[in-house]
Write a protein that holds these residues in place. Structure first.
Motif, mmCIF file in Angstrom:
data_model
loop_
_atom_site.group_PDB
_atom_site.id
_atom_site.type_symbol
_atom_site.label_atom_id
_atom_site.label_comp_id
_atom_site.label_asym_id
_atom_site.label_seq_id
_atom_site.Cartn_x
_atom_site.Cartn_y
_atom_site.Cartn_z
ATOM 1 N N ASN A 13 5.843 -4.355 8.759
ATOM 2 C CA ASN A 13 5.299 -5.041 7.580
ATOM 3 C C ASN A 13 3.857 -4.629 7.327
ATOM 4 O O ASN A 13 3.060 -4.500 8.250
ATOM 5 C CB ASN A 13 5.352 -6.555 7.784
ATOM 6 N N TYR A 14 3.557 -4.434 6.050
ATOM 7 C CA TYR A 14 2.168 -4.199 5.645
ATOM 8 C C TYR A 14 1.928 -4.872 4.295
ATOM 9 O O TYR A 14 2.472 -4.458 3.272
ATOM 10 C CB TYR A 14 1.869 -2.701 5.551
ATOM 11 N N ASN A 15 1.149 -5.956 4.310
ATOM 12 C CA ASN A 15 0.743 -6.661 3.096
ATOM 13 C C ASN A 15 1.915 -7.075 2.208
ATOM 14 O O ASN A 15 1.860 -6.957 0.985
ATOM 15 C CB ASN A 15 -0.243 -5.808 2.283
ATOM 16 N N ASP A 41 3.206 -6.144 12.496
ATOM 17 C CA ASP A 41 2.311 -6.125 11.344
ATOM 18 C C ASP A 41 1.383 -4.926 11.449
ATOM 19 O O ASP A 41 0.683 -4.741 12.437
ATOM 20 C CB ASP A 41 1.499 -7.413 11.256
ATOM 21 N N ASP A 42 1.384 -4.122 10.393
ATOM 22 C CA ASP A 42 0.679 -2.838 10.416
ATOM 23 C C ASP A 42 -0.676 -2.935 9.723
ATOM 24 O O ASP A 42 -0.950 -2.242 8.747
ATOM 25 C CB ASP A 42 1.565 -1.778 9.742
ATOM 26 N N GLY A 43 -1.524 -3.837 10.245
ATOM 27 C CA GLY A 43 -2.883 -3.953 9.724
ATOM 28 C C GLY A 43 -2.982 -4.662 8.395
ATOM 29 O O GLY A 43 -3.864 -4.340 7.578
ATOM 30 N N SER A 44 -2.131 -5.648 8.155
ATOM 31 C CA SER A 44 -2.159 -6.355 6.871
ATOM 32 C C SER A 44 -3.483 -7.079 6.657
ATOM 33 O O SER A 44 -4.110 -7.570 7.602
ATOM 34 C CB SER A 44 -1.015 -7.373 6.797
ATOM 35 N N SER A 48 0.231 -12.182 5.957
ATOM 36 C CA SER A 48 1.527 -11.818 6.547
ATOM 37 C C SER A 48 1.695 -12.370 7.958
ATOM 38 O O SER A 48 2.774 -12.871 8.321
ATOM 39 C CB SER A 48 1.692 -10.291 6.578
ATOM 40 N N ARG A 61 0.978 -6.374 16.580
ATOM 41 C CA ARG A 61 0.080 -5.836 15.561
ATOM 42 C C ARG A 61 -0.401 -4.454 15.954
ATOM 43 O O ARG A 61 -0.654 -4.186 17.128
ATOM 44 C CB ARG A 61 -1.115 -6.773 15.356
ATOM 45 N N ASN A 65 -3.863 0.326 10.218
ATOM 46 C CA ASN A 65 -2.677 0.680 9.432
ATOM 47 C C ASN A 65 -2.253 2.103 9.765
ATOM 48 O O ASN A 65 -3.006 3.048 9.581
ATOM 49 C CB ASN A 65 -2.992 0.550 7.941
ATOM 50 N N ALA A 71 4.962 1.413 13.387
ATOM 51 C CA ALA A 71 5.327 0.005 13.557
ATOM 52 C C ALA A 71 6.731 -0.135 14.136
ATOM 53 O O ALA A 71 6.967 -0.950 15.045
ATOM 54 C CB ALA A 71 5.218 -0.729 12.220
#
Length: 337
Positions: A13-15, A41-44, A48, A61, A65, A71
Motif C-alpha cells: 500500500n502507498y497512500n 505500507d510503502d512510506g505513505s 493508511s 513499513r 517509498n 513491499a
C-alpha cells in the motif's frame, strides 16, 4: 482430516487509505480461515497506517517509498502461511475469493499460481472513465481465462509458499514489468491459472487524464523489457489491448482527404471499422452488460486508449534507440530478474 491451510494475504500500500479500508473490510469477510493479513505500507503520507491498525492486522513499513515489488517481498518474507496471496490495496475481494483460490491450488498440484479477475463493478462509483477501465480489464482477463503465459496481473495472485520459494522474489528494480518477469519463472515449472472465480472489485482510474497517463507510461516502459526478451508482440498485448494497429493506421491516414481528395476518407473510415469489428465480441458483452449509450461512450474511450498505446509504443522505441541509459537500465533489470 487435514485442516485448512493458513493463507497469508500480503497487501502492498502507498497512500491508498480509503481503498485500503474497503480492501481490509473485504478480507475480514472472507469465508476461508485461517487467514493472516499483512499490510506493507510503502512510506505513505496519508492515514493508511492508522486505517490498517484499526482492523487489527499486522502492519510492516518500508523505510522509504520503494515500490510495490519491495513491499510484496517484505510481506512474503514475514508471512507464515502455506499459501501466499498478493492483493493490491485498491482491490476488495469477493467473500469466496480466497476459498476459491485455495480450492484450485489444493485440487491441482501442477498449478503454481492462481490469478484473479476484476468484478464488472468497481470498488466505488466514479463515473464513465472508471466504469470503462474496470469493465475493459474484466473483459481482457475474462477472455484470457485458463493457462496464461507472457504476462499476468499482479493485483490478485495466490501462490503456494513452496512454489514462491522456488520462483520468488519480485524484482524490486522492475517498476511496470514485474508481472511479466514472475510469470516467466512460474511457467517454466508450473501452470499459471487465470480465473474469474477469484474476483475482486477494483478502485480504477477516475479521470481520463490519469487513465491515459498510466497507459502511456506503462506502454513506454514495457518496450525495453520485451525487446530484451525478443518478444516485441508482448509490448502491445501486455499493455492494454492487442487490437490497436488498425486504430493507429486510421489515425495516421486521417489527414489523407485533405491532401489527396475526399475519396481517401474511405480509407481511415474502413480502418476504423476494422478496428471496431476486431473487438466485436467485447462490444457485444458491453452492450449486454451496460446498454447502448454506455457502449458508445465505451468505444470512444477505448479508441483514445488505443491511440495512446500507439504513442507509448512510438515513444518507447524512440527512447530505446536514442537513449543508451534507457537501454542499459532495463537490460540490467532484465538480467537481474
Amino acid at each position: 482430516m487435514r485442516t485448512a491451510p493458513l493463507v497469508s494475504v500480503i497487501v502492498p500500500n502507498y497512500n491508498y487509505a480509503q481503498p485500503l479500508r474497503h480492501c481490509l473490510a473485504a478480507l475480514a469477510a472472507q469465508t476461508h480461515g485461517p487467514l493472516e493479513v499483512i499490510v506493507v505500507d510503502d512510506g505513505s503520507t496519508d492515514d493508511s497506517v492508522a486505517v490498517a491498525d484499526s482492523f487489527g492486522v499486522r502492519v510492516l513499513r518500508t523505510p522509504v517509498n520503494s515500490g510495490p515489488s519491495v513491499a510484496r517481498n517484505i510481506g512474503a518474507e514475514a508471512a507464515r502461511g502455506e499459501i501466499l496471496m498478493f492483493v493490491d490495496s485498491d482491490v476488495a475481494l469477493a467473500p469466496d475469493a480466497v476459498a476459491n483460490a485455495v480450492a484450485i491450488l489444493a485440487a491441482e498440484p501442477g498449478v503454481g499460481a492462481v490469478c484473479g479477475n476484476y468484478d464488472t463493478v468497481p470498488m466505488t462509483p466514479g463515473g464513465v472513465v472508471r466504469d470503462y477501465r474496470n469493465l475493459y480489464r474484466h473483459w481482457w482477463f475474462r477472455i484470457a481465462e485458463g493457462s496464461i503465459t507472457g504476462f499476468m496481473s499482479t493485483a490478485i495472485v495466490a501462490v503456494p509458499s513452496r512454489v514462491w520459494d522456488e520462483v520468488g522474489p519480485w524484482n524490486p528494480r522492475l517498476t511496470q514489468s514485474e508481472g511479466a518477469d514472475v510469470v516467466e519463472r512460474l511457467t517454466a515449472r508450473y501452470e499459471v491459472r487465470m480465473t474469474s472465480t477469484v474476483l475482486g472489485r477494483h478502485d480504477d482510474d477516475a479521470t481520463l487524464r490519469i487513465a491515459l497517463s498510466k497507459v502511456f507510461t506503462r506502454t513506454r516502459v514495457h518496450i525495453p523489457f520485451f525487446l530484451h526478451r525478443r518478444r516485441v508482440v508482448g509490448v502491445v498485448t501486455s499493455a492494454e489491448s492487442g487490437t490497436g494497429l488498425a486504430s493507429w493506421l486510421a489515425a495516421a491516414t486521417a489527414p489523407l482527404p485533405l491532401v489527396a481528395g475526399p475519396v481517401w476518407a474511405a480509407l481511415p473510415a474502413l480502418l476504423l471499422l476494422a478496428w471496431l469489428l476486431s473487438d466485436a465480441r467485447m462490444y457485444r458483452f458491453v452492450l449486454r452488460t451496460r446498454g447502448l449509450p454506455f457502449t458508445v461512450v465505451y468505444a470512444a474511450l477505448h479508441l483514445l486508449v488505443n491511440l495512446t498505446i500507439g504513442v507509448g509504443v512510438a515513444a518507447g522505441l524512440v527512447q530505446w534507440l536514442v537513449s543508451r541509459r534507457f537501454r542499459r537500465l532495463y537490460e540490467e533489470q532484465a538480467v537481474a530478474a
